[in-house]
Each structure stands twice: as C-alpha cells, then as structure tokens.
Design a protein around this motif. Structure first.
Motif, short mmCIF file in Angstrom:
data_model
loop_
_atom_site.label_atom_id
_atom_site.label_comp_id
_atom_site.label_asym_id
_atom_site.label_seq_id
_atom_site.Cartn_x
_atom_site.Cartn_y
_atom_site.Cartn_z
N PRO A 107 0.84 -1.19 0.00
CA PRO A 107 0.00 0.00 0.00
C PRO A 107 0.88 1.25 0.00
O PRO A 107 2.06 1.20 0.38
CB PRO A 107 -0.79 -0.11 1.31
CG PRO A 107 -0.63 -1.53 1.76
CD PRO A 107 0.67 -2.00 1.22
N GLU A 108 0.33 2.36 -0.42
CA GLU A 108 1.10 3.60 -0.46
C GLU A 108 1.62 3.95 0.93
O GLU A 108 0.88 3.92 1.91
CB GLU A 108 0.23 4.74 -0.99
CG GLU A 108 1.00 6.03 -1.20
CD GLU A 108 0.15 7.12 -1.83
OE1 GLU A 108 0.65 8.25 -1.96
OE2 GLU A 108 -1.01 6.82 -2.20
N GLY A 109 2.92 4.26 1.01
CA GLY A 109 3.53 4.61 2.28
C GLY A 109 4.05 3.43 3.07
O GLY A 109 4.55 3.59 4.19
N TYR A 110 3.96 2.21 2.50
CA TYR A 110 4.39 1.00 3.18
C TYR A 110 5.38 0.24 2.30
O TYR A 110 5.49 0.48 1.10
CB TYR A 110 3.20 0.09 3.49
CG TYR A 110 2.29 0.60 4.58
CD1 TYR A 110 2.34 0.07 5.86
CD2 TYR A 110 1.37 1.63 4.32
CE1 TYR A 110 1.49 0.53 6.87
CE2 TYR A 110 0.53 2.10 5.31
CZ TYR A 110 0.59 1.55 6.58
OH TYR A 110 -0.23 2.00 7.58
N THR A 111 6.08 -0.70 2.91
CA THR A 111 6.97 -1.59 2.17
C THR A 111 6.85 -3.00 2.74
O THR A 111 6.50 -3.18 3.92
CB THR A 111 8.43 -1.11 2.25
OG1 THR A 111 9.25 -1.92 1.40
CG2 THR A 111 8.97 -1.19 3.67
N GLY A 112 7.12 -4.00 1.91
CA GLY A 112 7.02 -5.37 2.37
C GLY A 112 8.09 -5.72 3.39
O GLY A 112 9.26 -5.35 3.23
N VAL A 128 5.07 -2.82 6.39
CA VAL A 128 5.36 -1.89 7.49
C VAL A 128 5.46 -0.47 6.95
O VAL A 128 5.83 -0.24 5.79
CB VAL A 128 6.66 -2.27 8.22
CG1 VAL A 128 6.54 -3.63 8.87
CG2 VAL A 128 7.86 -2.24 7.28
N GLU A 129 5.10 0.46 7.79
CA GLU A 129 5.12 1.87 7.43
C GLU A 129 6.54 2.31 7.13
O GLU A 129 7.48 2.01 7.88
CB GLU A 129 4.52 2.68 8.57
CG GLU A 129 4.17 4.10 8.23
CD GLU A 129 3.46 4.81 9.38
OE1 GLU A 129 2.92 5.89 9.16
OE2 GLU A 129 3.46 4.25 10.51
N GLU A 130 6.73 3.04 6.02
CA GLU A 130 8.08 3.44 5.62
C GLU A 130 8.63 4.57 6.49
O GLU A 130 9.81 4.58 6.83
CB GLU A 130 8.06 3.89 4.15
CG GLU A 130 7.92 2.75 3.17
CD GLU A 130 8.05 3.22 1.74
OE1 GLU A 130 9.00 2.80 1.06
OE2 GLU A 130 7.20 4.02 1.29
N ALA A 131 7.80 5.54 6.83
CA ALA A 131 8.27 6.71 7.58
C ALA A 131 7.34 6.98 8.75
O ALA A 131 6.52 7.92 8.72
CB ALA A 131 8.36 7.93 6.66
#
Length: 461
Positions: free
Chosen positions: A11-16, A102-105
């Motif tokens: 999802p936007e703003g997240y990474t695996g 998980v949330e990137e920032a």
C-alpha cells in the motif's frame, strides 16, 4: 481488475517486510517478480536486512528454487514429519499468501503501523497462471497500529478473523518444513528469524466472535467447512460448478481407493448444497478437451437437465492453449450476482473436497466462501458464457491427460545449513543436521580441501 503482481504490491507509504506463500508449485521467474514487487527491490532488501523477505512452501514434488534464482525468497518443502501431522495423505495443494507490510516513515519508531494482507488463489505461483490459465483470486487486509489491530467496522473484524485463521495454519506448517535454518530459533537468538515480527504482531491478538470465511483441510477434508459456510439454501436460484479438474482423474497413493466418479461425486455435492430440493438448476463450467470423469458422465447428467458451459477467456487472452484452472462454486440468483461463492485450491474431486464418507485420503487445500452482491449476471463476473451453452453428444467431451505427480524427493535434505563455532584457538563449521560417518557425502570449503560432512570443518584463521 486487480493484476496478479499487484496482489503483492505494498500500500502507499508501506513496504514489504515478511510474508508466507504456499502452493502446489512455483517457478523462479514468478517468485522473483513477486519478491521485487513486495519489497520494492529484493536486492536492496537483502543488503539492508540480511534475511529473506518471503518463505515459500510447496509440495515435495515441486522443483527447488534457489536463493540466487529468486532473491529474497527462501524455498522450503515438507519434512518427513509432515506425513505424521497431516492425516489426509494427499498432495500439498493449498495456494495462500499472508503478507506483512510496514510503514516506511513512521511518526514515532515505537508506533510503526502495519498492514496485513491475506490472499487466496486458485492458481499456483507459476508462469502458466500468468500466461495461460484462467484463475481467480481473493484478498482482504487489515491495518495495525500500536498496540494492535484497527477495528472500526465489521469488515475489519472479519478480516482479523480470517488473517488469524491463516496465520494459525502457517504456524502449524512451520515445524514440518525443510530446509529451515530458523526451526530452532528462540527469542534469545542473536538475530531474529524472518517471521518474528509477524509473530509478535499477532501472538497476543484475540480472535473476534465471527466465523472465518477462510478455511483449510489440515484436520479434515475441505467439504465439511465448505458446506457449513454455505449453510441452508434460499431458492430460487442456480448452482454453478467450475473446476480445472473433475472427479475421475485423481491419482491415489497405493492401497487407497478413489473409485467415486464424476456423476456420483457431483450429484452428492449438489444435493448437499441444495438439500435435495431440486429447485436449483445445476450448471457446469469445464474444459471440453480435458474434463476427466465428466467425459463419461456428461450424457447421464444431461438427462437430469444439468447444463454445460465452456470457459470464457478474458478479452486480452490470446493463448489458444489456455484452460480453466479456477475452482469455484456459486449458489445464488441467476439474473444477478447475489449469493455465496467458493473459490480455493480444492478441485471438484474426492481428493480436492473430500468424499461425503471420507476414505482417509484428501489433499491439503484452502479456500473461502464469501457473500457476493454486484450488478450484472453471474457470467459477467465468473469465467463462463451463459449465452453459449454446450450441447454434448456422445464422445464430444474428452477426459484429457491424466494428472501425474513428479517424482518426490524421499527424505530430508542432507544439510540445510552450517553452524559457525568460534573458540580462542580455532574457528570451525558444523553441518546441521549432523551427518553420520556412513553418509558418504563430502563438500569443499573455502580452504579448497574435501572433507566428510560427518566431521567439523576447521577454517583457517
């Protein structure tokens, strides 16, 4: 329409961060692309985290995918203990993915948000699914924040119930996987196992008081939980079966009978789903040139007013060798998509769904039964053309090539990994699991000398 690889995109703003994937088989090309989509670059993920992002579990008959062929993927198969744990004795056929993003920032490092996504597929993780076959996919996802899941609606509650059910399934598999360098991992280990973050996120979460739409056949055939979720029918309506493989073609282990043919098996399933009321017209979607036992049973079922349909391929599909591979059951209105829908890995066979009176043989399968309600008739959403029914004559349908399993590797991998030991005077490697002196297997370490695996391999300082 969701594209195959989009199922694994963050999802936007997240990474695996980590994910479980299981299936009957997979190939390196597809898994490589899945890992890249999931992590937004598997090579960078490996360099940063020094661990795989995805666990892949397949049937022992599936070819091994190396870490070099699919960066970020650790491919495992079933250890000998699986045969004791799984009483069904059939193939490992479930096609499921459970992914953690998980949330990137995050605004605060201790309050990092997570998204969990559950995917159920009728197709394997292979090029054939991408380029040739007609398959169906279902997904659900849920956001997590410190300290737990965000539950605002009943849809969120349902997603949590299904995610916990799938997580428990994968946790049941974990002790029976090989090669698994993290099998003996514990919280006191120097480095975390790849699945630790997901475990911490879900371990203390209570399941909501909702029946999961997701189910599997670890403890018994798929048939019983499937029928439970369909419940009592509400006629009038139609009953629609679709499968890439029908009864009459299942291979069975030696000494186990699978004599129930397509007519008897499908009739019993139809009776169970309609309570023998006879008010649901029964329709079958099949591959006319490869429909196993239906080739013989079609004329008899036709006399009972069952209808037959060829699969409908997407407009962009150009491969003439493509086929229906999806497995689905729809019970509901004929004029609009309004009813209950099963999609999953289990074909309409005794091994796929299980017999009414079990023979002791069933595959490890998984699926969902979901409520559907959308504009347009069922054939606008499901892969068949209601305007072009088939009118079979004797010998019109062909059984096709029988399903055959590849040769299965019999036994554990000789060595799954090495343990590094350091002392004041020397450094050495020990193979794990330890090899007997009679193993007659050797390897070469960086020093260039051949040494038996039964002994420690001393490294030059």
């Amino acid at each position: 329409m969701t594209k195959f690889f989009d199922l694994f995109a963050p999802p936007e703003g997240y990474t695996g961060d980590f994910g479980w994937i299981c299936g009957f088989t997979a190939d390196a090309r597809v898994m490589r692309e899945i890992a890249d989509r999931f992590t937004v670059g598997a090579g960078g993920f490996l360099a940063t985290h020094r661990r795989p992002a995805l666990y892949l579990v397949t049937d022992p008959a599936s070819a091994q995918i190396t870490a070099e062929d699919a960066l970020g993927v650790h491919h495992m198969t079933l250890a000998a203990s699986w045969k004791e744990r799984f009483r069904g004795r059939g193939i490992f056929h479930a096609k499921v993915a459970l992914l953690r993003f998980v949330e990137e920032a995050p605004t605060r490092p201790t309050a990092r948000r997570n998204v969990l996504r559950l995917i159920v597929s009728t197709g394997n993780w292979t090029t054939e699914t991408l380029e040739r076959n007609i398959d169906l996919f279902w997904q659900t996802e849920l956001k997590f924040a410190d300290p737990g899941p965000i539950l605002k609606t009943e849809t969120d509650q349902q997603a949590l119930a299904d995610i916990l059910q799938a997580y428990a399934m994968f946790e049941s598999l974990r002790p029976h996987l090989s090669p698994n360098p993290w099998a003996e991992h514990n919280e006191n280990s120097f480095s975390e196992a790849p699945h630790t973050g997901l475990h911490r996120l879900l371990a203390g979460v209570n399941a909501p008081a909702l029946q999961p739409v997701f189910f599997h056949s670890l403890e018994g055939p798929l048939r019983q939980p499937l029928l439970k979720r369909f419940g009592k029918p509400t006629p009038p309506g139609i009953l629609l079966f679709g499968s890439g493989f029908y009864a009459g073609g299942d291979p069975a282990p030696q000494g186990i009978s699978q004599l129930e043919g397509a007519e008897a098996f499908l009739s019993k399933i139809a009776d169970d789903l309609t309570e023998k009321r006879g008010k649901h017209p029964v329709c079958l979607v099949l591959n006319p040139n490869a429909c196993q036992g239906l080739a013989e049973a079609a004329m008899s079922l036709k006399e009972r007013n069952w209808k037959f349909f060829a699969p409908r391929f997407p407009d962009e599909h150009t491969n003439s060798q493509g086929k229906l591979h999806a497995k689905f059951i729809y019970r509901g209105h004929a004029e609009k998509l309004d009813g209950l829908l099963y999609i999953g890995s289990g074909n309409l066979t005794p091994a796929g769904l299980g017999k009414k009176i079990t023979s002791g043989l069933w595959n490890f399968e998984a699926g969902v039964v979901i409520a559907v309600n959308d504009k347009g008739s069922p054939d606008k959403h499901l892969p068949f053309n209601a305007e072009a029914p088939l009118d079979p004559k004797p010998s019109d349908f062909l059984a096709g090539t029988p399903f055959r399993l590849n040769d299965e590797f019999d036994g554990m991998c000789p060595v799954s990994h090495f343990l590094l030991h350091e002392a004041e005077t020397e450094v050495w490697l020990e193979p794990h699991p330890p090899q007997p002196a009679s193993a007659q297997i050797s390897t070469r370490h960086s020093g260039g000398d051949w040494q038996a695996l039964g002994a420690r391999i001393v490294l030059n300082p």
